[in-house]
Design an enzyme around this catalytic site. Structure first.
Site, PDB file in Angstrom:
ATOM      1  N   GLN A  91       0.832  -1.192   0.000  1.00 11.85           N
ATOM      2  CA  GLN A  91       0.000   0.000   0.000  1.00 11.85           C
ATOM      3  C   GLN A  91       0.876   1.255   0.000  1.00 11.85           C
ATOM      4  OE1 GLN A  91      -3.529  -0.729   2.948  1.00 11.85           O
ATOM      5  NE2 GLN A  91      -1.854  -2.116   3.507  1.00 11.85           N
ATOM      6  N   VAL A  93       3.517   4.045  -1.196  1.00 17.00           N
ATOM      7  CA  VAL A  93       3.830   4.720  -2.468  1.00 17.00           C
ATOM      8  C   VAL A  93       5.285   5.176  -2.488  1.00 17.00           C
ATOM      9  CG1 VAL A  93       1.431   5.499  -2.720  1.00 17.00           C
ATOM     10  CG2 VAL A  93       3.109   6.997  -1.579  1.00 17.00           C
ATOM     11  N   HIS A 109      -1.553   1.159  -4.280  1.00 19.91           N
ATOM     12  CA  HIS A 109      -1.888   2.582  -4.154  1.00 19.91           C
ATOM     13  C   HIS A 109      -0.965   3.445  -5.001  1.00 19.91           C
ATOM     14  CE1 HIS A 109      -3.895   1.678  -0.020  1.00 19.91           C
ATOM     15  NE2 HIS A 109      -4.626   1.298  -1.028  1.00 19.91           N
ATOM     16  N   CYS A 117      -1.329   8.195 -16.661  1.00 17.59           N
ATOM     17  CA  CYS A 117      -2.404   8.774 -17.484  1.00 17.59           C
ATOM     18  C   CYS A 117      -3.718   8.140 -17.042  1.00 17.59           C
ATOM     19  CB  CYS A 117      -2.168   8.487 -18.970  1.00 17.59           C
ATOM     20  SG  CYS A 117      -3.558   8.998 -19.995  1.00 17.59           S
ATOM     21  N   CYS A 120      -5.232   6.210 -20.598  1.00 15.12           N
ATOM     22  CA  CYS A 120      -4.650   4.976 -21.142  1.00 15.12           C
ATOM     23  C   CYS A 120      -3.856   4.209 -20.084  1.00 15.12           C
ATOM     24  CB  CYS A 120      -3.770   5.291 -22.352  1.00 15.12           C
ATOM     25  SG  CYS A 120      -2.230   6.122 -21.939  1.00 15.12           S
ATOM     26  N   CYS A 138      -0.732  13.438 -21.473  1.00 11.16           N
ATOM     27  CA  CYS A 138      -0.063  12.149 -21.741  1.00 11.16           C
ATOM     28  C   CYS A 138       0.663  12.189 -23.070  1.00 11.16           C
ATOM     29  CB  CYS A 138      -1.098  11.032 -21.752  1.00 11.16           C
ATOM     30  SG  CYS A 138      -0.418   9.438 -22.213  1.00 11.16           S
ATOM     31  N   CYS A 141      -1.329   9.435 -25.377  1.00 13.66           N
ATOM     32  CA  CYS A 141      -2.717   9.561 -25.868  1.00 13.66           C
ATOM     33  C   CYS A 141      -3.284  10.960 -25.645  1.00 13.66           C
ATOM     34  CB  CYS A 141      -3.604   8.528 -25.160  1.00 13.66           C
ATOM     35  SG  CYS A 141      -4.040   8.996 -23.479  1.00 13.66           S
ATOM     36  N   GLY A 178       2.835  -4.450   9.010  1.00 11.68           N
ATOM     37  CA  GLY A 178       2.842  -3.007   9.159  1.00 11.68           C
ATOM     38  C   GLY A 178       1.667  -2.284   8.548  1.00 11.68           C
ATOM     39  N   ASN A 204       3.216  -6.678  13.582  1.00  8.90           N
ATOM     40  CA  ASN A 204       2.772  -5.332  13.950  1.00  8.90           C
ATOM     41  C   ASN A 204       3.006  -5.140  15.449  1.00  8.90           C
ATOM     42  OD1 ASN A 204       1.244  -2.937  14.399  1.00  8.90           O
ATOM     43  ND2 ASN A 204      -0.081  -3.445  12.679  1.00  8.90           N
TER      44      ASN A 204
HETATM   45  N1  APR Z   1       6.753  -1.882  12.279  1.00 14.59           N
HETATM   46  C1  APR Z   1       5.604  -2.521  11.909  1.00 14.59           C
HETATM   47  N2  APR Z   1       4.363  -1.968  12.003  1.00 14.59           N
HETATM   48  C2  APR Z   1       4.286  -0.730  12.531  1.00 14.59           C
HETATM   49  C3  APR Z   1       5.433  -0.009  12.963  1.00 14.59           C
HETATM   50  C4  APR Z   1       6.694  -0.648  12.818  1.00 14.59           C
HETATM   51  N3  APR Z   1       7.815  -0.035  13.196  1.00 14.59           N
HETATM   52  N4  APR Z   1       5.015   1.196  13.447  1.00 14.59           N
HETATM   53  C5  APR Z   1       3.667   1.218  13.308  1.00 14.59           C
HETATM   54  N5  APR Z   1       3.234   0.060  12.772  1.00 14.59           N
HETATM   55  C6  APR Z   1       1.860  -0.341  12.431  1.00 14.59           C
HETATM   56  C7  APR Z   1       0.771   0.387  13.206  1.00 14.59           C
HETATM   57  O1  APR Z   1       0.445  -0.314  14.394  1.00 14.59           O
HETATM   58  C8  APR Z   1      -0.397   0.361  12.219  1.00 14.59           C
HETATM   59  O2  APR Z   1      -1.188  -0.811  12.408  1.00 14.59           O
HETATM   60  O3  APR Z   1       1.669   0.003  11.080  1.00 14.59           O
HETATM   61  C9  APR Z   1       0.287   0.290  10.854  1.00 14.59           C
HETATM   62  C10 APR Z   1       0.216   1.562  10.035  1.00 14.59           C
HETATM   63  O4  APR Z   1      -1.127   1.770   9.731  1.00 14.59           O
HETATM   64  P1  APR Z   1      -1.545   3.028   8.814  1.00 14.59           P
HETATM   65  O5  APR Z   1      -0.810   4.209   9.241  1.00 14.59           O
HETATM   66  O6  APR Z   1      -3.032   3.058   8.817  1.00 14.59           O
HETATM   67  O7  APR Z   1      -0.971   2.648   7.381  1.00 14.59           O
HETATM   68  P2  APR Z   1      -1.590   1.707   6.258  1.00 14.59           P
HETATM   69  O8  APR Z   1      -2.292   0.536   6.847  1.00 14.59           O
HETATM   70  O9  APR Z   1      -0.529   1.437   5.285  1.00 14.59           O
HETATM   71  O10 APR Z   1      -2.671   2.699   5.598  1.00 14.59           O
HETATM   72  C11 APR Z   1      -3.374   2.278   4.469  1.00 14.59           C
HETATM   73  O11 APR Z   1      -4.263   4.500   4.153  1.00 14.59           O
HETATM   74  O12 APR Z   1      -3.927   6.725   4.273  1.00 14.59           O
HETATM   75  C12 APR Z   1      -4.028   5.681   3.409  1.00 14.59           C
HETATM   76  O13 APR Z   1      -3.174   5.467   1.227  1.00 14.59           O
HETATM   77  C13 APR Z   1      -2.788   5.463   2.570  1.00 14.59           C
HETATM   78  O14 APR Z   1      -1.760   3.377   1.907  1.00 14.59           O
HETATM   79  C14 APR Z   1      -2.318   4.083   2.990  1.00 14.59           C
HETATM   80  C15 APR Z   1      -3.570   3.434   3.504  1.00 14.59           C
END
Ligand code: APR
Length: 240
Positions: A91, A93, A109, A117, A120, A138, A141, A178, A204
């Site tokens: 997820q 970027v 994401h 684009c 296309c 683009c 296109c 994560g 996590n």
């Molecule tokens: N190692 C592992 N996990 C961790 C760490 C770490 N050092 N620090 C924090 N975390 C965990 C947190 O507990 C949480 O569950 O990583 C997670 C981060 O969650 P978010 O910040 O919500 O990120 P994500 O799940 O990637 O968000 C999804 O939301 O805002 C949009 O487009 C954005 O891709 C993103 C999407």
């Protein structure tokens, strides 16, 4: 087995997460959920903001520009090299999985270093695009160009969504590293695997919405836990 990663994987690379302790949205508030509609309503203004970011986006982009992969990213590459992880769906970027060397990588994401684009679906490196006139068009296109990052309210580009669903359909185990697993459709992928009787392994430091569905939860940071997982797999293989 495949992997799903989120912002937590890049915390040890100096990029703040979005939610939870120290999260960007936790500090600044969640962004509007109609980011894509706002882009379509005034793409020139959206590009001005993208090229001259302020507030949370300025913090995020400058952290991204300064970041490098950490042991968590490298461990996923090693698990892929050992054919343990067949694909990594991220997820994030931040381009760090690519820099680390992930091969079967699906950026659900998008990628902040690329331009896409919306007509296309061609993707370009920044230096391939002329930003003299905004919004840029683009080269292939003449369609409207957007950052490849997927905005809230934007459909996931069909090529990536199809590939992610295909990998999830084939998987009977997912390493969920994560992520808070709160944003769809990405969060739906591990749920579908669990509903089919597959196993989820979560890495996590804090509980997430997915924890109740996980067969195994490794309560620690990805930079600390994933390298240990690699060593355990390697030792196990050596003893077989
Ligand atoms: N190692 C592992 N996990 C961790 C760490 C770490 N050092 N620090 C924090 N975390 C965990 C947190 O507990 C949480 O569950 O990583 C997670 C981060 O969650 P978010 O910040 O919500 O990120 P994500 O799940 O990637 O968000 C999804 O939301 O805002 C949009 O487009 C954005 O891709 C993103 C999407």
């Amino acid at each position: 087995m495949i992997a799903l990663t989120g912002a937590g994987l890049s915390v040890e690379s100096g990029i703040p997460p979005f939610r939870g302790p120290g999260g960007i949205w936790t500090r600044y508030g969640e962004p509007p959920m109609d980011g894509y509609q706002r882009f379509l309503a005034d793409p020139a203004k959206a590009w001005e903001e993208r090229l001259n970011p302020s507030g949370p986006m300025r913090e995020l982009w400058s952290a991204l520009n300064a970041a490098a992969p950490n042991p968590g990213h490298h461990a996923l590459v090693e698990l892929e090299d050992m054919d343990v992880v067949r694909a990594t769906i991220t997820q994030n970027v931040d381009n760090l999985h690519r820099i680390a060397g992930s091969r079967r990588l699906l950026e659900i994401h998008g990628n902040a270093t690329l331009i896409r684009c919306i007509q296309c679906v061609a993707r370009f490196e920044r230096d391939e695009i002329d930003f003299a006139v905004l919004p840029p068009s683009c080269p292939r296109c003449n369609g409207l160009l957007k950052s490849d990052t997927v905005s809230f309210g934007e459909p996931i580009p069909p090529d990536v969504l199809e590939a992610c669903s295909g990998e999830a359909d084939r998987a009977d185990c997912m390493l969920v590293a994560g992520t808070s697993a709160t944003v769809y459709p990405a969060a739906g992928l591990p749920i579908a695997i669990a509903e089919r009787g597959g196993d989820l392994i979560e890495v996590n430091p804090y509980p997430s919405d997915l924890s109740p569905l996980c067969r195994i939860t490794l309560a620690g940071t990805t930079a600390a836990v994933l390298p240990v997982l690699v060593e355990r797999v390697r030792t196990l293989r050596a003893s077989l």
